[in-house]
Design an enzyme around this catalytic site. Structure first.
Site, PDB file in Angstrom:
ATOM      1  N   GLY A  58       0.834  -1.195   0.000  1.00  0.00           N
ATOM      2  CA  GLY A  58       0.000   0.000   0.000  1.00  0.00           C
ATOM      3  C   GLY A  58       0.869   1.244   0.000  1.00  0.00           C
ATOM      4  O   GLY A  58       1.976   1.252  -0.537  1.00  0.00           O
ATOM      5  N   GLU A  59       0.357   2.311   0.592  1.00  0.00           N
ATOM      6  CA  GLU A  59       1.039   3.600   0.735  1.00  0.00           C
ATOM      7  C   GLU A  59       1.153   4.362  -0.584  1.00  0.00           C
ATOM      8  O   GLU A  59       1.421   5.550  -0.587  1.00  0.00           O
ATOM      9  CB  GLU A  59       2.453   3.439   1.316  1.00  0.00           C
ATOM     10  CG  GLU A  59       2.513   2.783   2.671  1.00  0.00           C
ATOM     11  CD  GLU A  59       3.950   2.653   3.187  1.00  0.00           C
ATOM     12  OE1 GLU A  59       4.900   3.129   2.502  1.00  0.00           O
ATOM     13  OE2 GLU A  59       4.135   2.072   4.274  1.00  0.00           O
ATOM     14  N   GLY A  60       1.002   3.696  -1.726  1.00  0.00           N
ATOM     15  CA  GLY A  60       1.281   4.286  -3.029  1.00  0.00           C
ATOM     16  C   GLY A  60       2.552   3.739  -3.641  1.00  0.00           C
ATOM     17  O   GLY A  60       2.987   4.205  -4.704  1.00  0.00           O
TER      18      GLY A  60
END
Length: 366
Positions: free
Chosen positions: A333-335
């Site tokens: 996740g997080e980008g």
């Protein structure tokens, strides 16, 4: 705001797409030799309405953070406080997303849209309201736009009220406008929220009709008993709320998270401004399903950065008709996956800007 944003979303420009295909046919390379990059550049021309489309730069990552009442059902081994702690890590530049963003020259904006515990920093020191938004890759930015401190437990009650879900969607639209107004040529989705793969699995099942076994993954790597409990939670939420995919705001309110709703808004905002949005993993694609339910033509703005290891991501991408650019087994996740895919997107567009045609280069065609 939501209604006007949806009204501004238009289909892809067929003339610009045809021009991009024709230009590819004149470039100094065999026809079709760049594979998926060619169709990606054609799609981006259709989004921009011009060939070649603008280079997708600078890039801006928007990380929406929220907590989840369903955490009480034991769907994650991580304590809920980690959400706030990771925001501190983002702002200090110490997370994986920061490392990848520095590599890509992308700015990072962190949006507290519903974190349950106090942030480990003084928001007043980082309040962006006093200054114009600046896309600075060296300085992560915090936006405090909390709708409520975490969602309700979706196995017991609705996660959000409709007004709360709408407020989160509007936050995403506002952030998209701010970043694009500051000069961003492409938006990248990011997320942070302990337990957020559970509502993502419910959202994907609700919008696609897929079985929870096919939409639910192991998230941060849960053991077999926790995984079985997680699947049961997804089934229970669907049975309790019977979410109607024709009512995307209702689906987000019943079983979504604040970061999912805000990401849907970011996607809609980007589509309305004809700016590409590079999707990250399973949280992003679950939000993308909601955005597509609000406005089907919003898919024109979406680029699937990667195929998450979470099985629901593949289900969602198939429903959206999107092919991921890379597949590295990521599930952070997080980008992070979107950032790794960013050079692929930029390269696809740069070809149309910089590669010579057979005529201009004096190269004979076959």
């Amino acid at each position: 705001m939501l209604e006007t944003t949806i009204a501004a979303i238009r289909p892809a420009d067929e003339e610009a797409m045809a021009a991009a295909r024709a230009l590819h046919g004149r470039l100094t390379k065999p026809a079709g030799s760049l594979g998926a990059l060619e169709e990606l550049s054609v799609r981006l021309a259709g989004l921009a309405g011009v060939c070649p489309p603008p280079l997708p730069e600078p890039a801006a990552v928007a990380i929406f953070a929220g907590d989840h009442g369903v955490h009480a059902q034991g769907v994650s081994p991580w304590p809920q406080e980690v959400t706030a702690q990771m925001i501190g890590n983002f702002l200090a530049g110490g997370a994986v997303v920061n490392a990848f963003a520095r590599q890509a020259g992308a700015s990072v904006t962190v949006v507290d849209v519903g974190v349950a515990t106090p942030l480990p920093t003084d928001p007043a020191l980082l309040d962006p309201a006093a200054d114009p938004v600046v896309l600075d890759p060296a300085v992560p930015r915090l936006v405090v736009s909390s709708v409520r401190r975490g969602t309700g437990d979706l196995t017991v009650t609705a996660a959000l009220t409709r007004d709360e879900a709408l407020a989160a969607v509007r936050t995403g639209i506002r952030i998209a406008d701010e970043l694009i107004d500051a000069g961003a040529g492409i938006l990248l989705t990011g997320d942070m929220g302990i337990g957020n793969t559970t509502p993502a699995a419910v959202l994907i099942a609700a919008f696609t009709g897929a079985d929870p076994l096919d939409t639910t993954g192991r998230g941060t790597g849960v053991d077999d008993p926790t995984y079985a409990r997680k699947v049961a939670v997804v089934r229970a939420a669907l049975a309790r709320h019977t979410p109607d995919p024709a009512d995307p705001l209702g689906v987000l309110a019943a079983v979504g998270g604040l970061e999912h709703a805000a990401l849907a808004g970011l996607i809609l905002g980007a589509a309305a401004r004809r700016t590409p949005v590079l999707l990250d993993g399973v949280i992003a694609v679950s939000a993308a399903l909601a955005a597509a339910a609000f406005a089907p033509d919003a898919v024109c703005a979406m680029v699937a950065g990667h195929r998450s290891a979470e099985p629901g991501a593949t289900v969602a991408l198939r429903h959206l008709g999107l092919d991921p650019l890379i597949d590295l087994g990521l599930r952070l996740g997080e980008g992070t996956g979107a950032l790794l895919a960013l050079p692929v997107v930029t390269g696809a567009v740069r070809v149309l800007h910089e590669v010579a045609t057979f005529d201009s280069a004096g190269v004979a065609e076959k």
